[in-house]
Scaffold this motif. Structure first.
Motif, mmCIF file in Angstrom:
data_model
loop_
_atom_site.group_PDB
_atom_site.id
_atom_site.type_symbol
_atom_site.label_atom_id
_atom_site.label_comp_id
_atom_site.label_asym_id
_atom_site.label_seq_id
_atom_site.Cartn_x
_atom_site.Cartn_y
_atom_site.Cartn_z
ATOM 1 N N SER A 210 0.853 -1.186 0.000
ATOM 2 C CA SER A 210 0.000 0.000 0.000
ATOM 3 C C SER A 210 0.884 1.228 0.000
ATOM 4 N N ARG A 211 0.324 2.350 -0.362
ATOM 5 C CA ARG A 211 1.091 3.601 -0.314
ATOM 6 C C ARG A 211 1.497 3.933 1.111
ATOM 7 N N ALA A 212 0.622 3.607 2.072
ATOM 8 C CA ALA A 212 0.946 3.881 3.467
ATOM 9 C C ALA A 212 2.171 3.088 3.909
ATOM 10 N N LEU A 213 2.267 1.828 3.508
ATOM 11 C CA LEU A 213 3.442 1.023 3.843
ATOM 12 C C LEU A 213 4.707 1.639 3.268
ATOM 13 N N ALA A 214 4.623 2.110 2.026
ATOM 14 C CA ALA A 214 5.790 2.711 1.383
ATOM 15 C C ALA A 214 6.211 3.990 2.090
ATOM 16 N N LEU A 215 5.242 4.833 2.451
ATOM 17 C CA LEU A 215 5.560 6.094 3.114
ATOM 18 C C LEU A 215 6.183 5.856 4.486
ATOM 19 N N LEU A 216 5.583 4.967 5.254
ATOM 20 C CA LEU A 216 6.116 4.709 6.591
ATOM 21 C C LEU A 216 7.436 3.954 6.538
ATOM 22 N N GLY A 217 7.607 3.099 5.542
ATOM 23 C CA GLY A 217 8.840 2.341 5.416
ATOM 24 C C GLY A 217 10.047 3.197 5.121
ATOM 25 N N ALA A 218 9.803 4.410 4.592
ATOM 26 C CA ALA A 218 10.901 5.323 4.281
ATOM 27 C C ALA A 218 11.283 6.202 5.471
ATOM 28 N N ARG A 219 10.580 6.044 6.595
ATOM 29 C CA ARG A 219 10.806 6.895 7.763
ATOM 30 C C ARG A 219 11.782 6.239 8.732
ATOM 31 N N ALA A 220 12.465 7.061 9.502
ATOM 32 C CA ALA A 220 13.406 6.541 10.491
ATOM 33 C C ALA A 220 12.672 5.798 11.608
ATOM 34 N N VAL A 221 11.493 6.319 11.971
ATOM 35 C CA VAL A 221 10.668 5.684 13.005
ATOM 36 C C VAL A 221 9.305 5.420 12.372
ATOM 37 N N PRO A 222 9.123 4.287 11.730
ATOM 38 C CA PRO A 222 7.938 4.082 10.906
ATOM 39 C C PRO A 222 6.616 4.028 11.646
ATOM 40 N N ASP A 223 6.629 3.862 12.969
ATOM 41 C CA ASP A 223 5.351 3.839 13.678
ATOM 42 C C ASP A 223 5.031 5.174 14.342
ATOM 43 N N ASP A 224 5.828 6.207 14.086
ATOM 44 C CA ASP A 224 5.564 7.543 14.619
ATOM 45 C C ASP A 224 4.738 8.318 13.590
ATOM 46 N N LEU A 225 3.485 8.587 13.899
ATOM 47 C CA LEU A 225 2.576 9.214 12.941
ATOM 48 C C LEU A 225 2.405 10.713 13.182
ATOM 49 N N SER A 226 3.207 11.283 14.060
ATOM 50 C CA SER A 226 2.964 12.652 14.489
ATOM 51 C C SER A 226 3.021 13.654 13.336
ATOM 52 N N SER A 227 3.960 13.500 12.418
ATOM 53 C CA SER A 227 4.082 14.486 11.342
ATOM 54 C C SER A 227 2.956 14.369 10.324
ATOM 55 N N MET A 228 2.320 13.203 10.243
ATOM 56 C CA MET A 228 1.194 13.024 9.324
ATOM 57 C C MET A 228 -0.121 13.510 9.931
ATOM 58 N N ARG A 229 -0.157 13.582 11.275
ATOM 59 C CA ARG A 229 -1.436 13.756 11.942
ATOM 60 C C ARG A 229 -2.186 15.011 11.498
ATOM 61 N N LYS A 230 -1.517 16.136 11.409
ATOM 62 C CA LYS A 230 -2.242 17.381 11.132
ATOM 63 C C LYS A 230 -2.856 17.383 9.742
ATOM 64 N N TYR A 231 -2.280 16.602 8.809
ATOM 65 C CA TYR A 231 -2.820 16.564 7.460
ATOM 66 C C TYR A 231 -3.970 15.571 7.322
ATOM 67 N N VAL A 232 -3.942 14.513 8.108
ATOM 68 C CA VAL A 232 -4.937 13.448 7.972
ATOM 69 C C VAL A 232 -6.059 13.596 8.990
ATOM 70 N N GLU A 233 -5.712 14.032 10.206
ATOM 71 C CA GLU A 233 -6.677 14.046 11.294
ATOM 72 C C GLU A 233 -7.897 14.903 10.969
ATOM 73 N N LYS A 234 -7.686 16.087 10.392
ATOM 74 C CA LYS A 234 -8.821 16.968 10.114
ATOM 75 C C LYS A 234 -9.788 16.337 9.123
ATOM 76 N N ASP A 235 -9.251 15.610 8.125
ATOM 77 C CA ASP A 235 -10.119 14.991 7.128
ATOM 78 C C ASP A 235 -10.858 13.795 7.707
ATOM 79 N N VAL A 236 -10.182 13.043 8.587
ATOM 80 C CA VAL A 236 -10.843 11.923 9.261
ATOM 81 C C VAL A 236 -11.989 12.445 10.115
ATOM 82 N N GLU A 237 -11.733 13.485 10.877
ATOM 83 C CA GLU A 237 -12.771 14.042 11.739
ATOM 84 C C GLU A 237 -13.953 14.545 10.921
#
Length: 266
Positions: A210-237
């Motif tokens: 999935s695209r999510a796997l690819a994006l997180l796999g490129a991160r130093a800490v792949p289970d840290d979602l903090s930098s994504m939160r502000k972009y995704v959280e508002k749309d989820v809400e």
């Protein structure tokens, strides 16, 4: 066409530059940020005057962060009232479909509103490779399609005004769920002593990709979602709120996406 552009951020600047390179007369609103000069380098213009940008546009695009900022620009700063008869307003900001419909109801006579929801990264915006899902009347669609083709590699008219935002919110619910699941999968892999790089490489070529796997796999800490939160959280809400108001049961997708938006969740 004469295009006005409000919102020259990470996505909007790339989109506006593509429109200028395609031959449209693009005037972007700026508060003097130096990176905005890239629009001028591509043949566009910059103006600090919001009213002038709106009044001169055949199509005015707004691409700010959220619904609150859309309302601020259109209502508090009075931009909506500056649009001329025959002009079109494209709302690129992901938000509630009802806002687009309300803006149409409040727009000056002869002004038509389009929701130009999109999916993609800043690099895809700069390369003209976005996916666009457009809510527009049958009469408006042929007028805006040539502009969208400048920065969209896949552009579809998905229904009337509001339909583009509905589909984008559904997309973002799925993405949020995928991100939550991908983070959990990487956490399990790390706990089992597997190398993240290896896991990411193998899964990218497997049925679980999935695209999510690819994006997180490129991160130093792949289970840290903090930098994504502000972009995704508002749309989820927004999506969860709209679904609740409509009495929709989002089932497992909603449950997983909701867990992403919980305060304090990683």
């Amino acid at each position: 066409m004469r295009i006005g552009w409000i919102g020259l951020g990470a996505m909007g600047l790339g989109m506006a530059r593509c429109a200028a390179r395609a031959g449209h007369e693009v005037t972007g609103h700026t508060r003097g940020r130096p990176e905005h000069q890239a629009l001028v380098a591509d043949g566009g213009r910059l103006s600090p005057d919001l009213d002038a940008v709106a009044a001169s546009a055949e199509i005015l695009c707004i691409n700010v962060f959220n619904d609150e900022q859309v309302r601020g620009v259109l209502y508090d700063e009075g931009v909506l009232g500056k649009l001329q008869p025959g002009a079109m307003l494209v709302i690129h900001t992901t938000g509630a479909p009802d806002l687009s419909r309300q803006v149409q109801a409040d727009a000056p006579a002869g002004v038509e509103v389009v929701d130009g929801a999109f999916s993609g990264s800043p690099q895809q915006a700069a390369e003209g490779a976005l996916t666009l899902m457009v809510g527009a009347s049958d009469a408006a669609w042929p007028r805006v399609e040539p502009l969208f083709d400048a920065y969209g590699a896949f552009v579809r008219h998905v229904g009337p005004l509001g339909a583009g935002m509905q589909l984008k919110l559904l997309n973002n619910l799925l993405f949020a769920a995928h991100v939550r699941l991908a983070a959990d999968a990487y956490r399990i892999a790390i706990d089992q002593g597997l190398a993240v790089e290896t896991v990411a490489e193998v899964l990218a070529r497997s049925s679980g990709a999935s695209r999510a796997l690819a994006l997180l796999g490129a991160r130093a800490v792949p289970d840290d979602l903090s930098s994504m939160r502000k972009y995704v959280e508002k749309d989820v809400e927004t999506a969860l709120r709209i679904a609740a108001a409509a009495g929709l049961d989002l089932k497992s997708v909603g449950e997983v996406a909701r867990s992403f938006a919980e305060p304090g969740a990683s």
